[in-house]
Design an enzyme around this catalytic site. Structure first.
Site, PDB file in Angstrom:
ATOM      1  CG  HIS A 165      -1.939  -1.070   1.213  1.00  0.00           C
ATOM      2  ND1 HIS A 165      -1.668  -2.353   1.635  1.00  0.00           N
ATOM      3  CD2 HIS A 165      -3.242  -1.065   0.826  1.00  0.00           C
ATOM      4  CE1 HIS A 165      -2.758  -3.095   1.515  1.00  0.00           C
ATOM      5  NE2 HIS A 165      -3.727  -2.345   1.027  1.00  0.00           N
ATOM      6  CG  MET A 178       6.697  -5.071   2.863  1.00  0.00           C
ATOM      7  SD  MET A 178       7.867  -6.442   2.789  1.00  0.00           S
ATOM      8  CE  MET A 178       8.738  -6.062   1.280  1.00  0.00           C
ATOM      9  CG  ASP A 192      26.386   2.595  -7.738  1.00  0.00           C
ATOM     10  OD1 ASP A 192      26.614   2.080  -8.858  1.00  0.00           O
ATOM     11  OD2 ASP A 192      26.295   3.827  -7.558  1.00  0.00           O
TER      12      ASP A 192
END
Length: 241
Positions: free
Chosen positions: A159, A195, A210
């Site tokens: 959501h 999450m 990275d």
């Protein structure tokens, strides 16, 4: 094999497939003659090839029943799985976004963590802030916060919630030659923020990779996990308990 076939056809043609008289073929007793010819042919085939595998109508029905059961099995499986608590699938096993409208608004908090194992060379560069791309920990922290806010765009069935707080801590661990990352996400709403916390540490870990990949390709992102959560119907949970 060819010799066997020739022997079979010679025996069948000499005994079984002899011409039938028209009167016998179409007469009142033709059914008996035809049945007898088939029986003789079956005996000849058994003498050459052995007994045929057993088959029956019941076996055919069983096979059809098994095929039907195999086709219907996924429905039963998914229904049982859904009833056991996988809220993102319906009774047919199809993906769905959970309806949270009946839920109460409560304060939700989640904490997650991960590690980025650098190795000695990269660890020394990050510690001295000598990585070519710049401040590894500072950039990864901002990236993690941005990642948490984009969770619903990255995870299809999440959501889109209003986060009231996102924080990240990145700590260098000389013992493990790694960066330890911990995030905390909070919201006042109807669904949890687990999450969002997990996405925050994952994006932060990827950013560390990275920033440092030019110095080493052996960097490992590991131990991504939820540490604790609070609020909601399920209440409080902690990995440390």
């Amino acid at each position: 094999m060819q010799a066997l076939e020739m022997m079979f056809f010679r025996r069948v043609s000499s005994k079984t497939l002899r011409p039938l008289q028209r009167s016998r073929l179409f007469g009142s007793n033709s059914g008996y003659d035809f049945s007898k010819a088939i029986q003789e042919l079956n005996k000849e085939m058994e003498s050459v090839f052995g007994e045929p595998p057993k088959s029956s109508l019941a076996g055919s029905i069983d096979n059809q029943s098994m095929a039907h059961d195999s086709e219907s099995a996924p429905t039963h499986v998914t229904q049982s799985i859904s009833s056991s608590g996988l809220t993102h699938t319906d009774s047919r096993g199809e993906a769905q976004m959970v309806d949270i409208s009946p839920k109460e608004i409560t304060k939700r908090v989640a904490i997650a963590s991960c590690k980025v194992i650098l190795g000695q060379k990269v660890f020394d560069l990050v510690s001295a802030n000598q990585v070519e791309k710049g401040d590894v920990l500072g950039v990864a922290k901002i990236a993690g916060i941005c990642g948490a806010k984009q969770t619903s765009n990255l995870i299809p069935l999440c959501h889109n919630i209003n986060l009231s707080h996102v924080a990240l801590n990145l700590t260098l661990s000389p013992q493990d030659l790694c960066v330890e990352i911990e995030s905390e996400a909070a919201s006042n709403g109807k669904t949890g923020v687990e999450m969002e916390a997990l996405t925050a540490v994952t994006i932060a870990g990827l950013t560390v990779y990275d920033m440092c990949k030019a110095a080493s390709k052996d960097i490992l992102i590991t131990d991504i996990r939820l540490e604790s959560k609070s609020g909601g119907k399920s209440g409080d949970w902690s990995r440390k308990k």
